[in-house]
Enzyme design. Structure first.
Site, PDB file in Angstrom:
ATOM      1  N   ASP A 196      36.333  38.231  44.535  1.00 14.75           N
ATOM      2  CA  ASP A 196      36.854  37.605  45.751  1.00 14.75           C
ATOM      3  C   ASP A 196      38.064  38.379  46.271  1.00 14.75           C
ATOM      4  O   ASP A 196      38.976  38.710  45.516  1.00 14.75           O
ATOM      5  CB  ASP A 196      37.256  36.164  45.408  1.00 14.75           C
ATOM      6  CG  ASP A 196      37.590  35.322  46.620  1.00 14.75           C
ATOM      7  OD1 ASP A 196      37.021  35.570  47.697  1.00 14.75           O
ATOM      8  OD2 ASP A 196      38.414  34.396  46.481  1.00 14.75           O
ATOM      9  N   HIS A 197      38.070  38.690  47.563  1.00 10.56           N
ATOM     10  CA  HIS A 197      39.229  39.297  48.235  1.00 10.56           C
ATOM     11  C   HIS A 197      39.719  40.585  47.569  1.00 10.56           C
ATOM     12  O   HIS A 197      40.928  40.770  47.384  1.00 10.56           O
ATOM     13  CB  HIS A 197      40.382  38.302  48.322  1.00 10.56           C
ATOM     14  CG  HIS A 197      40.162  37.191  49.294  1.00 10.56           C
ATOM     15  ND1 HIS A 197      40.117  37.379  50.652  1.00 10.56           N
ATOM     16  CD2 HIS A 197      39.965  35.864  49.098  1.00 10.56           C
ATOM     17  CE1 HIS A 197      39.908  36.221  51.263  1.00 10.56           C
ATOM     18  NE2 HIS A 197      39.794  35.286  50.332  1.00 10.56           N
ATOM     19  N   SER A 221      39.393  23.928  49.956  1.00 10.69           N
ATOM     20  CA  SER A 221      40.252  22.893  49.384  1.00 10.69           C
ATOM     21  C   SER A 221      40.939  22.096  50.498  1.00 10.69           C
ATOM     22  O   SER A 221      41.633  22.669  51.339  1.00 10.69           O
ATOM     23  CB  SER A 221      41.313  23.515  48.472  1.00 10.69           C
ATOM     24  OG  SER A 221      40.722  24.167  47.380  1.00 10.69           O
TER      25      SER A 221
END
Length: 236
Positions: A82-83, A211
């Site tokens: 991720d990223h 979230s």
């Protein structure tokens, strides 16, 4: 073997109008918890490790833990980077067994984002690894990512189509009002913008900043083409 490339999960998800959960993990307990929850629901799942988590746990350690649990799982599991911030980090993770990677250079000018992402796609696809790219800038702060409001900009439908065609990515992360970390004000998710992007782009779309995003917005986003929903802050 339950370890799969991300495209094997996301293409059917986009076509079927559902999404796969992607959860950030940073140690053995978090990996075991995510896989156990997925098995309990009989659902596929994506284990995500970003640069922050890899540096915290050690890339080799977290990779071995995640791969061990994934290969023993009763449901399909993806190990996703991720990223990632550099091509070199992407290649290290591919060499450690990741089945999906994301290069996030969305802060760069468009042409540089395209060029860097194309390079990752070429290398990753040669190894059978899926690639997620990002267009636009998602705000908020989480695990080393800190984008203030002045640097946030939304994904535009026409440029999204151009970006997908030019890079050959397998999934596109879009900026539609979600944020990394917890919301500091009432969420304003641009579902109308997402609908326009989805009408242009056929590949699976990714919702970062899951979230705290209202369930109704997440459900609507999935119905509009989001096939991957990222969760990090709520697990910490």
């Amino acid at each position: 073997m339950s370890l799969v490339a991300m495209s094997q999960l996301l293409i059917p998800a986009r076509q079927g109008g559902y999404a796969v959960g992607a959860f950030e993990v940073w140690n053995l307990e978090s990996v075991q918890a995510v896989v156990a929850a997925a098995e309990g629901l009989s659902q596929p799942v994506i284990l995500q490790v970003g640069p922050y988590e890899a540096d915290y746990a050690g890339l080799e350690d977290i990779s071995l833990m995640a791969l061990y649990c994934a290969r023993r799982a009763k449901v399909p599991v993806v190990l996703h980077l991720d990223h990632a911030d550099t091509f070199e980090r992407v290649m290290r993770c591919i060499n450690h067994g990741f089945t999906s990677v994301m290069l996030d250079v969305s802060h760069l000018p468009y042409a540089e984002n395209v060029a860097a992402t194309k390079e990752v796609v070429r290398a990753a696809h040669a190894c059978g690894v899926s690639v997620e790219g990002e267009l636009g800038r998602i705000g908020g702060g989480e695990a080393g990512i800190d984008v203030t409001n002045e640097y946030v900009h939304r994904t535009t439908p026409d440029q999204a189509l151009e970006f997908v065609n030019e890079t050959g990515i397998d999934a596109l992360a879009v900026a539609i009002g979600t944020v990394h970390g917890f919301y500091e004000s009432k969420p304003n998710i641009r579902l109308g913008l997402l609908e326009k992007i989805a009408a242009k782009v056929a590949i699976p779309l990714v919702l970062h900043g899951g979230s705290g995003t209202p369930d109704s917005d997440v459900s609507r986003a999935i119905s509009l083409g989001v096939a991957k929903v990222n969760i990090c802050t709520e697990l910490v």
